[in-house]
Design a protein around this motif. Structure first.
Motif, PDB file in Angstrom:
ATOM      1  N   ASP A 188       0.339  15.586  -3.639  1.00 39.18           N
ATOM      2  CA  ASP A 188      -1.003  15.094  -3.943  1.00 39.18           C
ATOM      3  C   ASP A 188      -2.035  15.625  -2.961  1.00 39.18           C
ATOM      4  O   ASP A 188      -3.165  15.929  -3.327  1.00 39.18           O
ATOM      5  CB  ASP A 188      -1.038  13.559  -3.908  1.00 39.18           C
ATOM      6  N   LEU A 189      -1.648  15.734  -1.703  1.00 36.77           N
ATOM      7  CA  LEU A 189      -2.583  16.182  -0.684  1.00 36.77           C
ATOM      8  C   LEU A 189      -2.893  17.668  -0.775  1.00 36.77           C
ATOM      9  O   LEU A 189      -3.999  18.100  -0.472  1.00 36.77           O
ATOM     10  CB  LEU A 189      -2.039  15.867   0.714  1.00 36.77           C
ATOM     11  N   MET A 219       0.844  -1.180   0.000  1.00 32.36           N
ATOM     12  CA  MET A 219       0.000   0.000   0.000  1.00 32.36           C
ATOM     13  C   MET A 219       0.886   1.238   0.000  1.00 32.36           C
ATOM     14  O   MET A 219       1.832   1.334   0.770  1.00 32.36           O
ATOM     15  CB  MET A 219      -0.878  -0.025   1.245  1.00 32.36           C
ATOM     16  N   SER A 220       0.586   2.185  -0.868  1.00 29.10           N
ATOM     17  CA  SER A 220       1.359   3.425  -0.897  1.00 29.10           C
ATOM     18  C   SER A 220       0.473   4.588  -0.471  1.00 29.10           C
ATOM     19  O   SER A 220      -0.712   4.632  -0.768  1.00 29.10           O
ATOM     20  CB  SER A 220       1.921   3.666  -2.296  1.00 29.10           C
ATOM     21  N   LEU A 221       1.063   5.512   0.227  1.00 28.42           N
ATOM     22  CA  LEU A 221       0.350   6.697   0.702  1.00 28.42           C
ATOM     23  C   LEU A 221       0.579   7.851  -0.256  1.00 28.42           C
ATOM     24  O   LEU A 221       1.617   7.922  -0.926  1.00 28.42           O
ATOM     25  CB  LEU A 221       0.849   7.067   2.098  1.00 28.42           C
ATOM     26  N   PRO A 222      -0.364   8.807  -0.332  1.00 29.25           N
ATOM     27  CA  PRO A 222      -0.164   9.957  -1.217  1.00 29.25           C
ATOM     28  C   PRO A 222       0.963  10.848  -0.714  1.00 29.25           C
ATOM     29  O   PRO A 222       1.228  10.911   0.479  1.00 29.25           O
ATOM     30  CB  PRO A 222      -1.507  10.686  -1.158  1.00 29.25           C
ATOM     31  N   THR A 223       1.593  11.512  -1.650  1.00 28.50           N
ATOM     32  CA  THR A 223       2.664  12.437  -1.291  1.00 28.50           C
ATOM     33  C   THR A 223       2.051  13.766  -0.863  1.00 28.50           C
ATOM     34  O   THR A 223       0.863  14.017  -1.058  1.00 28.50           O
ATOM     35  CB  THR A 223       3.604  12.686  -2.489  1.00 28.50           C
TER      36      THR A 223
END
Length: 114
Positions: A8-9, A1-5
């Motif tokens: 992106d936020l 699973m990758s989290l947004p950078t």
């Protein structure tokens, strides 16, 4: 699973071609600390410093909502980021300064007599 950078936020969410206004040209700035007295010798509110004294003030839900609405309008319409404490200290400073100048004829005395 990758989290947004972070990019992106915190990217703009409105396209330039939409009817929603683009607020990217708007800057919001934190209100800087003000000196305790200005150049004319007038007392100023304390601003963003460490406060050694505390006073609890109870307000109604409506009064708190009004304070929040003013705080948000200051940010949205005027680009001023202030917290509720700063807003209250500024308002208090204005009322006390007007009382010093006008005394018996001040808005504070008139409203307290109502």
């Amino acid at each position: 699973m990758s989290l947004p950078t972070a990019d992106d936020l915190f990217r703009p969410t409105a396209d330039p071609g939409t009817d929603r206004p683009d607020r990217s040209d708007r800057t919001v700035r934190a209100v800087p600390d003000a000196p305790e007295t200005d150049r004319s010798g007038t007392k100023r509110p304390s601003g963003r410093i460490r406060h050694d004294e505390k006073m609890t003030v109870y307000v109604t839900s409506a009064e708190l909502m009004e304070i929040e609405q003013v705080r948000l309008r200051l940010r949205g319409e005027h680009g001023l980021a202030v917290d509720r404490g700063r807003l209250v200290r500024e308002a208090l400073s204005l009322v006390l300064a007007e009382f010093e100048v006008n005394g018996e004829d001040s808005a504070l005395v008139r409203r307290l007599r109502e």
